[in-house]
Design an enzyme around this catalytic site. Structure first.
Site, PDB file in Angstrom:
ATOM      1  N   LYS A 277       7.106  -7.270  10.251  1.00 35.44           N
ATOM      2  CA  LYS A 277       5.934  -6.882   9.465  1.00 35.44           C
ATOM      3  C   LYS A 277       6.373  -6.876   8.008  1.00 35.44           C
ATOM      4  O   LYS A 277       7.287  -6.139   7.629  1.00 35.44           O
ATOM      5  CB  LYS A 277       5.449  -5.487   9.875  1.00 35.44           C
ATOM      6  CG  LYS A 277       4.286  -5.007   9.019  1.00 35.44           C
ATOM      7  CD  LYS A 277       3.940  -3.555   9.277  1.00 35.44           C
ATOM      8  CE  LYS A 277       3.246  -2.969   8.055  1.00 35.44           C
ATOM      9  NZ  LYS A 277       3.055  -1.525   8.141  1.00 35.44           N
TER      10      LYS A 277
ATOM     11  N   GLY B 173      -0.950   6.179   4.425  1.00 38.81           N
ATOM     12  CA  GLY B 173      -0.790   7.627   4.539  1.00 38.81           C
ATOM     13  C   GLY B 173      -1.960   8.434   4.034  1.00 38.81           C
ATOM     14  O   GLY B 173      -1.922   9.662   4.030  1.00 38.81           O
TER      15      GLY B 173
ATOM     16  N   ALA C 286      -2.930   0.826   8.054  1.00 44.89           N
ATOM     17  CA  ALA C 286      -2.919   1.818   6.969  1.00 44.89           C
ATOM     18  C   ALA C 286      -4.304   2.383   6.679  1.00 44.89           C
ATOM     19  O   ALA C 286      -5.286   1.649   6.601  1.00 44.89           O
ATOM     20  CB  ALA C 286      -2.343   1.244   5.681  1.00 44.89           C
ATOM     21  N   GLY C 287      -4.311   3.676   6.531  1.00 46.45           N
ATOM     22  CA  GLY C 287      -5.521   4.375   6.101  1.00 46.45           C
ATOM     23  C   GLY C 287      -6.313   5.017   7.223  1.00 46.45           C
ATOM     24  O   GLY C 287      -7.095   5.927   6.980  1.00 46.45           O
TER      25      GLY C 287
END
Lengths: 377, 260
Positions: free
Chosen positions: B101, B162, B188-189
């Protein structure tokens, strides 16, 4: 705008008037804001904010877990030398102090590095006194080369260097730089540093920025609390970190919060920074700079460090010895404790600090960077 | 409509049996990771290479990753394509496999990815035979270039890392899902299982979650909740949810008599 211009911007600012006009209502209002201004940060450093510590602690704890998780990075310092050409009135390494001056040989550096590495730590901070003659950049670079095999991240806390010298040390394998301004008050700074190269306030103030330009991955700033009014130095430390992070977004900027121990011998602090004040500073810093690392030193006693582990701190030293070669000559060092730069209050080993963190549900992290230099591949 | 019986996610030639990918950072102890992975029913697990201490093979984070997982090392800490490429090669040399990744972040205030450097790293690593999953800010042009460069999937962010703020980039992610011929994995998020379900309902191939699980009071319970939500969202997508309209649509139309 340079950091000096930022500091001088507040030269005529009436701090006492601001603090007397700040009440609990203003503090609560700041705590409800999604993003803080510089004066919002100052509001959290105000005497009124001391009445709101629990609310600040809850917010700081939540932000720390959100951005850093339930983890604490551990590192330890290694003093390479204590030769010094300065006369900082508060420092054990002051050139006028009669103490045994020494610097580690290459073999001693390797041996002390290996001793530290056995604890499992992979983050090391190397320090020297301020002596370009005894500990030139070439000596520091050579030390980094020796230590590279045992540590994946090497931090640097030495005298202020030029940009070219930072570039040289980055190439030698140093990743991070720490530089405390001691106090941002230019007048007090001159009184506290009567002689030696460190007397140059500007050269020191701009050193963290030169380190950013020199390619350091991380830069850590701070003031030694107690040398001057702690609220102002805390304020300017936060502004300094924010200034650097805005200008150098690819560098990890962090802040340390060392304070002079109120009851230690020698030079008396100008202002006593109590535990409550230190906590207020840590919380204000975390809320103002939610993503910045905060480093807590072993100057603080063990019980207080245990409690502070959940209040915004992200990096702690452990297994600390502030004497040159202290881990190689342990018996000798015990008998001559005063040869350290300052007296440490938390003498626990790395394993003991790690156990304390685990008991609090915090994972001690020993490694958080990977050497990328081609020779390491 | 896709056939629910043939709903197989394939990435880089590997059949992946769970559409919930998990991160391993921020936990209070690595030893709970196996329970979290099991509760989530996850198969793909990402680990920051910079956290792995290869000098302590018996006691590093890799020992906490169940053996039947697909390990996806990430390049966390890389500030440019060259650093990301070096991290990927170190991971492969250390036996972490070919999945990588790509995470290139040169901004410590918002932790937003650098799309241009991410594209460069994708070009370099795909050419070296890696199965490349780039984490990116959702941008159609860059996503097209990533796919052309050989990315095995594209991983747009829902909100900053985060932040637990949910699908703030929903409209842009929808465009990527419509236009990019690669699995779109929302990374993410995502802060809540309902948001993971929402991403899956939109047609995302998978979601990657870390902070929302690691920072929960009960990470194992939260992992299970995310696992269920991802399955529910996927089923809803496959079942063909009704179109969203601006006005009510009566089930007994007023003009129905005109048909008679």
């Amino acid at each position: 705008m340079s950091i000096y211009e930022k500091v001088t911007h507040y030269r005529d600012f009436d701090f006492p008037a601001f603090f007397s006009a700040t009440g609990v209502g203003e503090v609560q209002s700041v705590l409800n804001k999604p993003r803080l201004t510089e004066l919002d940060y100052l509001t959290l450093l105000s005497p009124a904010a001391a009445e709101c510590l629990e609310a600040m602690a809850q917010q700081a704890h939540r932000l720390t877990i959100q951005h850093f998780g339930n983890t604490m990075l551990l590192f330890t310092p290694m003093y390479l030398a204590n030769y010094c050409t300065n006369q900082c009135v508060y420092c054990g390494f002051n050139m006028k102090n009669e103490l045994v001056r020494k610097k580690l040989s290459a073999a001693e550096i390797a041996a002390e590095g290996a001793a530290i590495a056995r604890s499992g730590l992979r983050h090391l901070l190397i320090l020297t006194g301020d002596s370009r003659h005894e500990t030139p950049v070439s000596y520091i670079a050579a030390a980094a080369g020796i230590l590279r095999k045992d540590f994946t991240c090497i931090g640097l806390e030495v005298y202020a260097l030029t940009t070219a010298e930072y570039v040289e040390l980055v190439a030698a394998g140093i990743d991070e730089m720490t530089m405390f301004q001691e106090t941002y008050n230019e007048v007090a700074y001159a009184e506290l540093h009567p002689a030696g190269p460190k007397r140059d306030y500007h050269f020191r103030l701009n050193a963290p920025e030169r380190a950013c330009q020199g390619g350091m991955r991380g830069v850590n700033v701070g003031a030694l609390l107690g040398l001057d009014d702690w609220r102002r130095d805390a304020f300017f430390s936060g502004l300094h970190a924010d200034y650097l992070q805005k200008k150098y977004p690819d560098v990890e900027i962090s802040v340390s919060t060392p304070r002079m121990q109120p009851h230690a011998g020698g030079f008396p602090p100008k202002t006593i920074v109590g535990d409550k004040e230190l906590v207020q500073y840590l919380l204000a810093l975390r809320i103002y700079l939610p993503r910045s690392g905060i480093t807590l030193s072993t100057r603080e006693p063990a019980l207080l460090r245990d409690a502070l582990a959940k209040l915004g701190v992200t990096k702690m030293s452990a297994g600390v010895c502030t004497a040159v070669g202290g881990r190689l000559h342990a018996e000798e060092t015990i008998e001559t404790k005063d040869v350290g730069q300052f007296e440490i209050s938390d003498e626990r080993s790395v394993a003991e600090v790690a156990d304390m963190l685990r008991r609090q549900g915090i994972q001690p992290v020993y490694k958080n960077w990977q050497v990328l230099a081609k020779k390491a591949q | 409509m896709q056939n629910p019986d043939c709903d197989q996610l394939t990435i880089g030639g590997c059949e992946v049996n769970s559409r919930l990918f998990l991160g391993t950072g921020k936990y209070s102890a690595d030893r709970i990771i196996p329970s979290v992975v099991a509760a989530a029913g996850a198969q793909v697990v990402t680990v920051a290479l910079r956290r792995v201490d290869f000098d302590s093979p018996q006691d590093n984070i890799l020992t906490s990753i169940p053996k039947d997982c697909i390990l996806m090392p990430n390049t966390s800490g890389a500030r440019n394509a060259a650093e990301a490429a070096r991290i990927a090669r170190l991971a492969r040399a250390a036996g972490c496999g070919d999945w990588i990744k790509i995470e290139v972040i040169a901004d410590n205030r918002y932790l937003l990815p650098d799309n241009l450097e991410t594209l460069k790293a994708t070009e370099i690593l795909a050419a070296e035979g890696f199965i490349v999953l780039p984490y990116m800010s959702p941008d159609l042009s860059i996503a097209r270039r990533l796919a052309a460069a050989g990315a095995a999937a594209v991983m747009p962010l829902g909100a900053p890392i985060g932040s637990n703020r949910g699908l703030k980039t929903k409209e842009l992610i929808k465009i990527l899902i419509e236009e990019i011929d690669r699995p779109i994995i929302v990374d993410a998020g995502i802060g809540r299982p309902s948001e993971a379900a929402e991403a899956m309902e939109l047609g995302a191939a998978a979601v990657l979650v870390n902070t929302a699980v690691a920072s929960a009071t009960d990470p194992v319970g939260m992992a299970e909740a995310f696992g269920l939500a991802v399955k529910a969202g996927r089923k809803a997508f496959l079942a063909g949810a009704g179109a969203v309209r601006n006005q009510a649509c009566a089930s007994s139309p007023l003009t129905g008599f005109l048909q008679e």
